[in-house]
Design a protein around this motif. Sequence first.
Motif, PDB file in Angstrom:
ATOM      1  N   PRO A  38       0.823  -1.217   0.000  1.00  0.00           N
ATOM      2  CA  PRO A  38       0.000   0.000   0.000  1.00  0.00           C
ATOM      3  C   PRO A  38       0.857   1.267   0.000  1.00  0.00           C
ATOM      4  N   PRO A  39       0.475   2.278  -0.777  1.00  0.00           N
ATOM      5  CA  PRO A  39       1.196   3.556  -0.756  1.00  0.00           C
ATOM      6  C   PRO A  39       1.263   4.107   0.675  1.00  0.00           C
ATOM      7  N   GLY A  40       2.379   4.706   1.018  1.00  0.00           N
ATOM      8  CA  GLY A  40       2.536   5.284   2.343  1.00  0.00           C
ATOM      9  C   GLY A  40       3.026   4.322   3.401  1.00  0.00           C
ATOM     10  N   THR A  41       3.216   3.062   3.037  1.00  0.00           N
ATOM     11  CA  THR A  41       3.737   2.087   3.998  1.00  0.00           C
ATOM     12  C   THR A  41       5.148   2.476   4.430  1.00  0.00           C
ATOM     13  N   ARG A  42       5.422   2.354   5.715  1.00  0.00           N
ATOM     14  CA  ARG A  42       6.775   2.586   6.212  1.00  0.00           C
ATOM     15  C   ARG A  42       7.635   1.366   5.929  1.00  0.00           C
TER      16      ARG A  42
ATOM     17  N   ALA B 240      18.914   2.799  -1.055  1.00  0.00           N
ATOM     18  CA  ALA B 240      17.704   2.088  -0.636  1.00  0.00           C
ATOM     19  C   ALA B 240      16.643   3.066  -0.148  1.00  0.00           C
ATOM     20  N   ALA B 241      17.050   4.032   0.673  1.00  0.00           N
ATOM     21  CA  ALA B 241      16.091   5.027   1.174  1.00  0.00           C
ATOM     22  C   ALA B 241      15.490   5.819   0.025  1.00  0.00           C
ATOM     23  N   ARG B 242      16.321   6.176  -0.952  1.00  0.00           N
ATOM     24  CA  ARG B 242      15.841   6.921  -2.112  1.00  0.00           C
ATOM     25  C   ARG B 242      14.835   6.085  -2.905  1.00  0.00           C
ATOM     26  N   ALA B 243      15.104   4.787  -3.051  1.00  0.00           N
ATOM     27  CA  ALA B 243      14.203   3.898  -3.792  1.00  0.00           C
ATOM     28  C   ALA B 243      12.857   3.761  -3.091  1.00  0.00           C
ATOM     29  N   VAL B 244      12.887   3.706  -1.762  1.00  0.00           N
ATOM     30  CA  VAL B 244      11.645   3.622  -0.997  1.00  0.00           C
ATOM     31  C   VAL B 244      10.795   4.867  -1.244  1.00  0.00           C
ATOM     32  N   ARG B 245      11.419   6.033  -1.146  1.00  0.00           N
ATOM     33  CA  ARG B 245      10.707   7.289  -1.366  1.00  0.00           C
ATOM     34  C   ARG B 245      10.177   7.367  -2.800  1.00  0.00           C
ATOM     35  N   ARG B 246      11.002   6.982  -3.753  1.00  0.00           N
ATOM     36  CA  ARG B 246      10.612   7.043  -5.168  1.00  0.00           C
ATOM     37  C   ARG B 246       9.430   6.123  -5.471  1.00  0.00           C
ATOM     38  N   SER B 247       9.308   5.045  -4.714  1.00  0.00           N
ATOM     39  CA  SER B 247       8.238   4.081  -4.945  1.00  0.00           C
ATOM     40  C   SER B 247       6.935   4.454  -4.248  1.00  0.00           C
ATOM     41  N   GLY B 248       6.923   5.573  -3.535  1.00  0.00           N
ATOM     42  CA  GLY B 248       5.695   6.024  -2.896  1.00  0.00           C
ATOM     43  C   GLY B 248       5.523   5.575  -1.471  1.00  0.00           C
ATOM     44  N   PHE B 249       6.610   5.106  -0.853  1.00  0.00           N
ATOM     45  CA  PHE B 249       6.557   4.650   0.527  1.00  0.00           C
ATOM     46  C   PHE B 249       7.352   5.598   1.421  1.00  0.00           C
ATOM     47  N   VAL B 250       7.328   5.331   2.728  1.00  0.00           N
ATOM     48  CA  VAL B 250       8.031   6.171   3.685  1.00  0.00           C
ATOM     49  C   VAL B 250       9.298   5.448   4.150  1.00  0.00           C
TER      50      VAL B 250
ATOM     51  N   LEU C 145      11.123  -9.461   0.247  1.00  0.00           N
ATOM     52  CA  LEU C 145      10.060  -8.462   0.182  1.00  0.00           C
ATOM     53  C   LEU C 145       8.858  -8.953  -0.614  1.00  0.00           C
ATOM     54  N   GLY C 146       9.122  -9.644  -1.709  1.00  0.00           N
ATOM     55  CA  GLY C 146       8.032 -10.126  -2.548  1.00  0.00           C
ATOM     56  C   GLY C 146       7.153 -11.137  -1.835  1.00  0.00           C
ATOM     57  N   ALA C 147       7.782 -12.120  -1.192  1.00  0.00           N
ATOM     58  CA  ALA C 147       7.021 -13.156  -0.497  1.00  0.00           C
ATOM     59  C   ALA C 147       6.182 -12.563   0.627  1.00  0.00           C
ATOM     60  N   THR C 148       6.776 -11.618   1.373  1.00  0.00           N
ATOM     61  CA  THR C 148       6.044 -11.011   2.484  1.00  0.00           C
ATOM     62  C   THR C 148       4.896 -10.142   1.977  1.00  0.00           C
ATOM     63  N   SER C 149       5.154  -9.297   0.977  1.00  0.00           N
ATOM     64  CA  SER C 149       4.099  -8.411   0.481  1.00  0.00           C
ATOM     65  C   SER C 149       2.957  -9.202  -0.159  1.00  0.00           C
ATOM     66  N   ASP C 150       3.272 -10.290  -0.859  1.00  0.00           N
ATOM     67  CA  ASP C 150       2.223 -11.127  -1.441  1.00  0.00           C
ATOM     68  C   ASP C 150       1.382 -11.781  -0.351  1.00  0.00           C
ATOM     69  N   TRP C 151       2.063 -12.237   0.692  1.00  0.00           N
ATOM     70  CA  TRP C 151       1.359 -12.893   1.808  1.00  0.00           C
ATOM     71  C   TRP C 151       0.408 -11.907   2.479  1.00  0.00           C
TER      72      TRP C 151
ATOM     73  N   LEU D  83      -8.638 -10.050   5.936  1.00  0.00           N
ATOM     74  CA  LEU D  83      -8.940 -10.736   7.192  1.00  0.00           C
ATOM     75  C   LEU D  83      -8.660  -9.867   8.410  1.00  0.00           C
ATOM     76  N   TYR D  84      -7.866  -8.802   8.239  1.00  0.00           N
ATOM     77  CA  TYR D  84      -7.435  -7.999   9.372  1.00  0.00           C
ATOM     78  C   TYR D  84      -7.716  -6.529   9.106  1.00  0.00           C
ATOM     79  N   ARG D  85      -7.897  -5.781  10.174  1.00  0.00           N
ATOM     80  CA  ARG D  85      -8.022  -4.331  10.053  1.00  0.00           C
ATOM     81  C   ARG D  85      -6.606  -3.785   9.892  1.00  0.00           C
ATOM     82  N   THR D  86      -6.300  -3.218   8.749  1.00  0.00           N
ATOM     83  CA  THR D  86      -4.946  -2.737   8.510  1.00  0.00           C
ATOM     84  C   THR D  86      -4.960  -1.292   8.044  1.00  0.00           C
ATOM     85  N   GLU D  87      -3.884  -0.598   8.310  1.00  0.00           N
ATOM     86  CA  GLU D  87      -3.670   0.753   7.837  1.00  0.00           C
ATOM     87  C   GLU D  87      -2.241   0.832   7.322  1.00  0.00           C
ATOM     88  N   PRO D  88      -1.954   1.679   6.349  1.00  0.00           N
ATOM     89  CA  PRO D  88      -0.568   1.844   5.908  1.00  0.00           C
ATOM     90  C   PRO D  88       0.302   2.264   7.080  1.00  0.00           C
ATOM     91  N   SER D  89       1.279   1.454   7.413  1.00  0.00           N
ATOM     92  CA  SER D  89       2.125   1.766   8.572  1.00  0.00           C
ATOM     93  C   SER D  89       3.389   0.953   8.507  1.00  0.00           C
TER      94      SER D  89
END
Length: 271
Positions: free
Chosen positions: A17-21, A38-48, A252-258, A265-271
């Motif tokens: 999700p956009p804004g994910t830390r 890495a930090a630059r790539a995170v920011r460029r991809s729309g995350f924090v 990262l791929g395996a975790t994000s897909d999971w 199933l869960y109440r989630t917010e970008p965080s």
Amino acid sequence: MTGKDVPGLEEARDTIPPGTRINVTFLGNEDPRQRLAAARAVRRSGFVPVPHISARRLRSQAELAEFLGALRAVGATEEVFVVGGDPAVPHGPYDDSSAVLRSGLLQEYGVRHVGVSGYPEGHPAIADGVLWSAIEEKSQLLREQGLRGSVITQFGFDAEPVLTWVEALRERGVDLPVRVGVPGPAGVRRLLTYATRFGVGTSAGIAKKYGFSLTNLMGTAGPDRFLHTLAERYDPVRHGDLGVHFYTFGGLGATSDWVAARRPLYRTEPS
């Protein structure tokens, strides 16, 4: 993620999700250039980006200032995660994460939120009494300096000691939001390797409760049962502000897909 995970981030970004830390580690075998990329790539991809600062790996105050300045230049200083780090002997003037907080440099370079570590199952090299004193001190320092903060815990396979620890934390007057460390899906052998390194319990009973067998090291395991127990037994009155932080041991791929497959199933917010 580590400095070497930029390709993995680019492959996984459509499922995050956009804004994910996203935390960027401070490994001893990586240099500042990799961490910044890495930090630059995170920011460029729309995350924090949440860069780690490893206190005992810093050789001088100037090195800390230089790193923070470089992070600010790529828009990655609003949130950081400050940890003591692995070296038994500090490489410079910072014995622990509290020393970095006391330096005053974080605010000077635009930091507004600081994550700190929590250890529900203890630390293999630090006594429990020292750990409790440290987290109480860090909570106080953040409050005095007007910084927002949160706690990210070590990962574990048993939700019960986590909830017990969080309740004890609240009883000590620490009201920082807590994000419980959860291992993303990964091979059992890899999970056990990290568990041994960080002093996490892996008895046969705990392994069975989590959903893997100590006799089948070739298998994989995810945190379904752990999260179910955590959600089922969470009490906002006793545990306060509680969320999760995924350790991407399986990538990262395996975790994000999971996470994406189970988000409904869960109440989630970008965080």
